[in-house]
Write a protein that holds these residues in place. Structure first.
Motif, PDB file in Angstrom:
ATOM      1  N   ARG A 173       0.840  -1.200   0.000  1.00  0.00           N
ATOM      2  CA  ARG A 173       0.000   0.000   0.000  1.00  0.00           C
ATOM      3  C   ARG A 173       0.879   1.255   0.000  1.00  0.00           C
ATOM      4  O   ARG A 173       0.650   2.198  -0.763  1.00  0.00           O
TER       5      ARG A 173
ATOM      6  N   LEU B  46      -7.670   3.087   0.935  1.00  0.00           N
ATOM      7  CA  LEU B  46      -7.863   1.635   0.876  1.00  0.00           C
ATOM      8  C   LEU B  46      -9.187   1.268   1.555  1.00  0.00           C
ATOM      9  O   LEU B  46      -9.963   0.473   1.028  1.00  0.00           O
TER      10      LEU B  46
ATOM     11  N   ASP C 229     -12.073   2.119  -0.710  1.00  0.00           N
ATOM     12  CA  ASP C 229     -12.169   1.187  -1.830  1.00  0.00           C
ATOM     13  C   ASP C 229     -12.674  -0.191  -1.407  1.00  0.00           C
ATOM     14  O   ASP C 229     -13.216  -0.927  -2.225  1.00  0.00           O
ATOM     15  N   LEU C 230     -12.473  -0.540  -0.135  1.00  0.00           N
ATOM     16  CA  LEU C 230     -12.930  -1.857   0.337  1.00  0.00           C
ATOM     17  C   LEU C 230     -14.413  -1.856   0.698  1.00  0.00           C
ATOM     18  O   LEU C 230     -15.018  -2.906   0.827  1.00  0.00           O
TER      19      LEU C 230
ATOM     20  N   GLN D  22      -9.842  -9.262  -2.188  1.00  0.00           N
ATOM     21  CA  GLN D  22     -10.401  -7.913  -2.353  1.00  0.00           C
ATOM     22  C   GLN D  22      -9.275  -6.876  -2.341  1.00  0.00           C
ATOM     23  O   GLN D  22      -9.243  -5.983  -3.177  1.00  0.00           O
TER      24      GLN D  22
ATOM     25  N   LYS E 195      -7.201  -6.851  -5.447  1.00  0.00           N
ATOM     26  CA  LYS E 195      -7.924  -6.218  -6.559  1.00  0.00           C
ATOM     27  C   LYS E 195      -7.811  -4.691  -6.463  1.00  0.00           C
ATOM     28  O   LYS E 195      -7.553  -4.012  -7.449  1.00  0.00           O
ATOM     29  N   VAL E 196      -7.967  -4.161  -5.246  1.00  0.00           N
ATOM     30  CA  VAL E 196      -7.873  -2.713  -5.025  1.00  0.00           C
ATOM     31  C   VAL E 196      -6.458  -2.210  -5.313  1.00  0.00           C
ATOM     32  O   VAL E 196      -6.270  -1.191  -5.974  1.00  0.00           O
TER      33      VAL E 196
ATOM     34  N   ARG F 288     -11.622   7.915  -7.966  1.00  0.00           N
ATOM     35  CA  ARG F 288     -11.956   7.472  -6.608  1.00  0.00           C
ATOM     36  C   ARG F 288     -12.212   8.672  -5.701  1.00  0.00           C
ATOM     37  O   ARG F 288     -13.135   8.661  -4.895  1.00  0.00           O
TER      38      ARG F 288
END
Length: 135
Positions: free
Chosen positions: A15, A25, A28-29, A54, A57-58, A127
């Protein structure tokens, strides 16, 4: 000595390498995530596989990277590679390739990196726009 892979630390490492903040993060989750939960997640040695999927993917990295990256192993590989050169004083590699080809290759890699960075910037802007709209 067996060295366990710390998946939470790997999530944090990747990250940070990608320049993504815990808050982003978490966003996005999904709705049930926040910065504090990400912080706690990054302290866990083992993370549930579906959650790892997950996260991968992010972050746009293979789930195997989070599951298997072992810093100690990487250090050992780098260290043994360094020692294989028998000390840098006597180390003189021979390059048989054409320097022009190498410059062209580096230039192409730089363009590809720049294009990836632009795409990441666009993804981040999208985002952020969603984050602003949801407030």
């Amino acid at each position: 000595m067996e060295h366990a892979v710390h998946q939470g630390r790997n999530v944090k490492r990747f990250r940070e390498m990608l320049g993504i903040k815990q808050e982003v993060l978490a966003f996005d989750l999904g709705e049930d995530w926040n910065q504090k939960k990400i912080s706690l997640l990054e302290q866990k040695e083992v993370i549930n596989h579906s959650l790892l999927q997950q996260i991968s993917k992010v972050l746009k990295i293979p789930v195997e990277a989070i599951e298997n990256f072992d810093e100690q192993q990487a250090i050992n590989i780098i260290s043994s590679t360094f020692h294989d050169t028998q000390g840098l004083v006597n180390y003189s590699p021979v390059f048989n390739n054409n320097p022009i080809d190498k410059i062209v290759q580096l230039h192409e890699e730089k363009i590809a990196l720049y294009e990836r960075m632009l795409k990441e910037k666009d993804d981040m802007m999208n985002r952020l726009e969603k984050l602003i709209q949801n407030k």
